[in-house]
Design a protein around this motif. Structure first.
Motif, PDB file in Angstrom:
ATOM      1  N   ASP A 121     -16.843 -17.451  12.787  1.00 43.94           N
ATOM      2  CA  ASP A 121     -16.405 -18.084  11.747  1.00 43.94           C
ATOM      3  C   ASP A 121     -16.656 -17.454  10.318  1.00 43.94           C
ATOM      4  O   ASP A 121     -17.578 -17.491   9.916  1.00 43.94           O
ATOM      5  N   GLY A 122     -15.347 -17.698   9.556  1.00 46.24           N
ATOM      6  CA  GLY A 122     -15.427 -17.109   8.175  1.00 46.24           C
ATOM      7  C   GLY A 122     -15.832 -15.660   7.786  1.00 46.24           C
ATOM      8  O   GLY A 122     -15.809 -15.249   6.677  1.00 46.24           O
ATOM      9  N   ARG A 123     -15.728 -14.847   8.747  1.00 41.74           N
ATOM     10  CA  ARG A 123     -16.237 -13.495   8.563  1.00 41.74           C
ATOM     11  C   ARG A 123     -14.807 -12.867   7.967  1.00 41.74           C
ATOM     12  O   ARG A 123     -13.534 -13.153   8.713  1.00 41.74           O
ATOM     13  N   PRO A 124     -14.768 -12.136   6.916  1.00 39.22           N
ATOM     14  CA  PRO A 124     -13.679 -11.694   6.109  1.00 39.22           C
ATOM     15  C   PRO A 124     -13.114 -10.664   6.894  1.00 39.22           C
ATOM     16  O   PRO A 124     -13.612  -9.534   7.156  1.00 39.22           O
ATOM     17  N   ILE A 125     -11.627 -10.460   7.103  1.00 38.40           N
ATOM     18  CA  ILE A 125     -10.835  -9.416   7.601  1.00 38.40           C
ATOM     19  C   ILE A 125      -9.556  -9.240   6.394  1.00 38.40           C
ATOM     20  O   ILE A 125      -8.883 -10.181   6.304  1.00 38.40           O
ATOM     21  N   VAL A 126      -9.703  -8.380   5.532  1.00 33.62           N
ATOM     22  CA  VAL A 126      -8.885  -8.217   4.390  1.00 33.62           C
ATOM     23  C   VAL A 126      -7.911  -7.050   4.480  1.00 33.62           C
ATOM     24  O   VAL A 126      -8.530  -5.855   4.727  1.00 33.62           O
ATOM     25  N   ASN A 127      -6.723  -7.159   4.348  1.00 35.49           N
ATOM     26  CA  ASN A 127      -5.872  -5.958   4.073  1.00 35.49           C
ATOM     27  C   ASN A 127      -6.072  -4.850   5.186  1.00 35.49           C
ATOM     28  O   ASN A 127      -6.101  -3.672   5.010  1.00 35.49           O
ATOM     29  N   THR A 128      -6.181  -5.488   6.494  1.00 34.74           N
ATOM     30  CA  THR A 128      -6.279  -4.745   7.659  1.00 34.74           C
ATOM     31  C   THR A 128      -5.072  -4.870   8.590  1.00 34.74           C
ATOM     32  O   THR A 128      -4.217  -6.116   8.602  1.00 34.74           O
ATOM     33  N   ILE A 129      -4.653  -3.723   9.487  1.00 35.71           N
ATOM     34  CA  ILE A 129      -3.519  -3.668  10.179  1.00 35.71           C
ATOM     35  C   ILE A 129      -4.266  -3.713  11.697  1.00 35.71           C
ATOM     36  O   ILE A 129      -5.081  -3.058  11.968  1.00 35.71           O
ATOM     37  N   ILE A 130      -3.657  -4.923  12.434  1.00 36.77           N
ATOM     38  CA  ILE A 130      -4.095  -5.235  13.869  1.00 36.77           C
ATOM     39  C   ILE A 130      -2.849  -5.114  14.506  1.00 36.77           C
ATOM     40  O   ILE A 130      -2.002  -6.002  14.758  1.00 36.77           O
ATOM     41  N   ARG A 131      -2.643  -3.897  15.394  1.00 37.89           N
ATOM     42  CA  ARG A 131      -1.300  -3.705  15.973  1.00 37.89           C
ATOM     43  C   ARG A 131      -1.653  -2.982  17.427  1.00 37.89           C
ATOM     44  O   ARG A 131      -2.534  -2.093  17.476  1.00 37.89           O
ATOM     45  N   ASP A 132      -0.556  -3.157  18.280  1.00 43.61           N
ATOM     46  CA  ASP A 132      -0.286  -2.437  19.443  1.00 43.61           C
ATOM     47  C   ASP A 132      -1.758  -2.230  20.129  1.00 43.61           C
ATOM     48  O   ASP A 132      -1.671  -1.046  20.834  1.00 43.61           O
ATOM     49  N   ASN A 133      -2.590  -3.336  20.514  1.00 45.68           N
ATOM     50  CA  ASN A 133      -3.670  -3.346  21.209  1.00 45.68           C
ATOM     51  C   ASN A 133      -3.321  -3.636  22.491  1.00 45.68           C
ATOM     52  O   ASN A 133      -2.334  -4.416  22.803  1.00 45.68           O
ATOM     53  N   ILE A 134      -4.092  -3.177  23.635  1.00 47.89           N
ATOM     54  CA  ILE A 134      -3.929  -3.484  24.910  1.00 47.89           C
ATOM     55  C   ILE A 134      -4.772  -4.758  25.292  1.00 47.89           C
ATOM     56  O   ILE A 134      -5.952  -4.332  25.487  1.00 47.89           O
ATOM     57  N   TYR A 135      -4.082  -5.817  25.931  1.00 47.61           N
ATOM     58  CA  TYR A 135      -4.975  -6.741  26.562  1.00 47.61           C
ATOM     59  C   TYR A 135      -4.647  -6.815  27.933  1.00 47.61           C
ATOM     60  O   TYR A 135      -3.553  -7.380  28.385  1.00 47.61           O
ATOM     61  N   THR A 136      -5.526  -6.594  28.804  1.00 46.36           N
ATOM     62  CA  THR A 136      -5.412  -6.879  30.173  1.00 46.36           C
ATOM     63  C   THR A 136      -5.477  -8.172  30.938  1.00 46.36           C
ATOM     64  O   THR A 136      -4.836  -8.511  31.991  1.00 46.36           O
ATOM     65  N   VAL A 137      -6.228  -8.921  30.202  1.00 48.18           N
ATOM     66  CA  VAL A 137      -6.286 -10.121  30.595  1.00 48.18           C
ATOM     67  C   VAL A 137      -6.212 -11.249  29.768  1.00 48.18           C
ATOM     68  O   VAL A 137      -5.279 -12.198  29.919  1.00 48.18           O
TER      69      VAL A 137
END
Length: 180
Positions: A121-137
């Motif tokens: 909770d509250g951890r800053p994520i700023v100006n970041t690209i989160i893309r095309d990751n693989i989730y198997t479950v």
């Protein structure tokens, strides 16, 4: 390779009260946490490439723990593998700023941190690209049971916060790992 317990980690680098800059952390095993780098207490990791690291538990690329002042800035994290969760970064402390998190794998079922980035909770994520990751479950549609403060970021899923968007980041040549 670092030990396998949940207080171990940092297969490539363990940093506490310091700065790591312009480094490549590749093909490391953090044991339980932090395959590429484990960040503690007022530390900065900046302008680094964190690639193809493994952690059997959480934070395959990077693990920011305990003190709230650790920072991952201007880093590229790709091709990391999280055995339980998350595939790229665990933010139990600290922040993620101006980073690209792409093509990491999360195979676990830990509901607390199901995706590429796990953040309390509250951890800053700023100006970041989160893309095309693989989730198997787990589904890639959230940060788990927590609510990080995400702003001005380009995501692969919808998330509340000022300036966030779901869009193609238009990488120059992702097939050749050129994420500019």
């Amino acid at each position: 390779t670092a030990g396998g317990g949940n207080i171990d980690g940092g297969g490539g680098i363990w940093v506490q009260y310091g700065t790591v800059s312009n480094c490549s952390m590749a093909n490391n095993n953090g044991g339980g946490y932090g395959g590429g780098v484990k960040v503690h207490d007022s530390s900065l990791v900046t302008h680094c490439i964190i690639v193809s690291n493994t952690a059997t538990f959480r934070g395959a690329g990077a693990d920011l723990q305990f003190a709230g002042s650790g920072l991952l800035r201007n880093c590229l994290l790709y091709g990391n593998y999280g055995g339980v969760a998350p595939g790229a970064v665990l933010l139990n402390g600290g922040a993620l700023q101006n980073c690209t998190v792409v093509s990491n794998t999360c195979t676990g079922t830990d509901a607390s941190y199901p995706g590429a980035v796990g953040a309390t909770d509250g951890r800053p994520i700023v100006n970041t690209i989160i893309r095309d990751n693989i989730y198997t479950v787990a589904a890639p549609t959230n940060f788990g049971l927590y609510t990080p403060a995400v702003t001005y970021s380009c995501l692969e899923f919808s998330w509340p916060g000022t300036g966030n968007k779901v869009a193609d980041p238009l990488f120059k040549d992702a097939g050749r790992r050129d994420y500019t």
